[in-house]
Write an enzyme that holds these catalytic residues in place. Structure first.
Site: not given
Lengths: 357, 357
Positions: B117, B139, B181, B223, B233, B237, B241, B244, B248, B261
């Site tokens: 955990r 992330k 990016e 960032k 997010e 934030r 994206n 993206h 994606h 990517h």
């Protein structure tokens, strides 16, 4: 109905306790978006799915039904929840509802923790064990072949509905397993509650609704208090693991699902009591009281006969409570007072491992 | 060496940027217990494992080496990290070190988030993309066959070491992907940085150390600022994206690992720019500047020729940025200013999907 609030700042949530809480509008109040994924198992779903769905008629409800048992609490079955969430195109405003015992709660909660990096989650625990233990505190996860609960996350539910009515369909052996954790709360934190349990064990085993509601409320209250003090389990929360280091070894040795968690905790707690007595912290009368109460609850007081000290040593060294190679255990200073310590005599531990009295 | 602090209260952490930071004692300073699990891949490990291990001589270092590529960013390979942690009996004071690009960072970070955990985690990103993107913001996650990064967690590292020296072994095509990016940060937040990139693109592509260090520092700074404002997010934030949602869809359509990517983000950002122009928010000259800069960086400016609007619609509806069935996109109001919105013309979107100009 009684409502207990687990105080965790902006992650605080209510636990609703009582007969029939599932029939009320409580479930719908805590759903956030339009989508609901009901996660349950093949035993529980046929019994209570209808009641859950009736109270959610205004939402899109999908479901994933897993096989019943600790043996299925693994990554492969956990992934089936994601398969269904993606197949039905659930977005990050979805709400997962766990309808079942601790295994379903742990798996659905862990899926809620990780689906799109975290979505809404409601617990509907249907066993006494999950009502007093795994539904409170935010621990979620799955087992790895090499260790129980080794993969998981802390993820708080937005609400827990503990309906005493659902316990009427619970097998006796599972009721007893839940009582092991209830007794644990008395042992670690509340001598008066322990005495109350000595006086009310027969009422609890015959499923007296008022007795059950009180036992659930007080158990959750003690756990909620400890979790609020220590959400990430750095200190006092570790006391909740009384009997669990020995108990996890028993569960792993027997094979997941062979011993119920509560049964293993009962036998493990007797080992902790035995070691505490050998250290001179509690006396033989205390050990007798604890043993009588576990017996009255229908629980085992010794580990499997084939377990040797070598088995325990091998299995306990991987336990999460080992810090840098040094074993820490939860032991008793009195009935109602526990302590986490690595200050115990190794020879006394060996005597305990060689057989609880 | 420059040090940037990502300000997240008690989860704040430093990013060390510069040539040779890996050769210093920085890594050892951030290990907490005695145990270290190095997670890397078959390409990167032979190049930099020795440097990492040399700086960790006082610790017990184990390692898990995964195959290289986005195609292996799945639950099965993620589980190999747990296999190794348990085989080598790592306890909850262990430190995971991610040595590799974004895939290794995401998988090792997600394993650190979930092992017992949550355990300690250090990032050593070895690609430009991971230095400016996936190593900042916490992330982590893995892919599901039905969608990218659908299973994951937020888990902050205790430190990030971005060594510009390791970029000398990076293939040209991956350097370009990282630059996508970098350009994105200029587009969403800093028109002056965008202009600086227009003037320094050749220096960056020829791996001028000072130019790279500045580009990494400013990208991480932008960032970090956005992540600090919005760790989970909910708002600003989401601007990160840009490109993206389309990107994606491109990656999923092409099959993971077929398009890098950064390449997909470049083509996706051009689609966002095209839609923003059709909405009248930016003009054709802006679109030309963006296109020229992506071309100068060696990046594609259009999606694969075989992708139809139907492909995009099907793949974008599962995207995490769909709220209750309504698609939200990051679009441009100017070079240096982005917005998250569902207020765009559906006909304009269809024209964009039918082909960027």
């Amino acid at each position: 109905m009684q409502t207990l609030t687990v105080d965790l700042g902006d992650r605080s949530y209510p636990i609703y306790i009582g007969a029939g809480v599932l029939q009320q509008s409580l479930l719908a109040q805590h759903v956030r978006g339009k989508q609901v994924m009901l996660v349950s198992n093949e035993t529980v779903a046929p019994l209570y799915r209808a009641a859950v769905c009736q109270s959610l008629s205004e939402f899109e409800v999908d479901e994933v039904i897993l096989p019943d048992g600790e043996a299925y609490k693994d990554l492969a079955h956990w992934n089936q929840i994601f398969d269904q969430l993606l197949l039905k195109r659930h977005n990050r405003t979805t709400t997962l509802i766990a309808l079942g015992g601790g295994v379903i709660g742990d798996m659905a909660g862990f899926a809620a923790a990780c689906y799109q990096r975290g979505v809404n989650f409601i617990q509907v625990p249907t066993t006494l064990l999950s009502q007093v233990d795994s539904s409170v505190g935010g621990k979620t996860g799955v087992n790895h072949p090499a260790g129980k609960n080794m993969i998981g996350a802390f993820h708080q539910p937005v609400a827990v509905l503990a309906d005493t009515g659902v316990l009427n369909t619970l097998p006796d052996v599972e009721l007893s397993a839940g009582l092991a954790e209830v007794i644990k709360y008395g042992l670690i934190h509340d001598a008066d509650f322990f005495t109350w349990l000595e006086n009310n064990m027969q009422a609890l085993r015959s499923r007296n609704a008022d007795a059950l509601a009180y036992a659930i409320y007080r158990s959750c209250e003690i756990k909620a208090e400890m979790v609020a003090l220590d959400e990430r389990e750095a200190g006092v929360r570790a006391l909740l693991n009384l009997g669990h280091t020995f108990g996890h070894a028993i569960e792993t040795h027997a094979g997941y699902g062979q011993w119920l968690h509560g049964q293993a905790v009962a036998a493990g707690t007797m080992m902790a009591a035995d070691l505490s007595c050998r250290m001179g912290w509690i006396n033989a009368d205390d050990v007798d009281r604890i043993e009588r109460l576990f017996k009255a609850a229908g629980l085992p007081i010794k580990p499997p006969a084939d377990m040797t000290p070598a088995h325990f040593n091998a299995l306990m060294s991987i336990d999460k409570k080992v810090l840098d190679g040094r074993l820490r255990l939860v032991l008793l200073e009195a009935i109602g007072q526990a302590v986490v310590t690595d200050q115990f005599d190794q020879a006394a531990l060996m005597q305990t491992l060689q057989g609880v009295r």
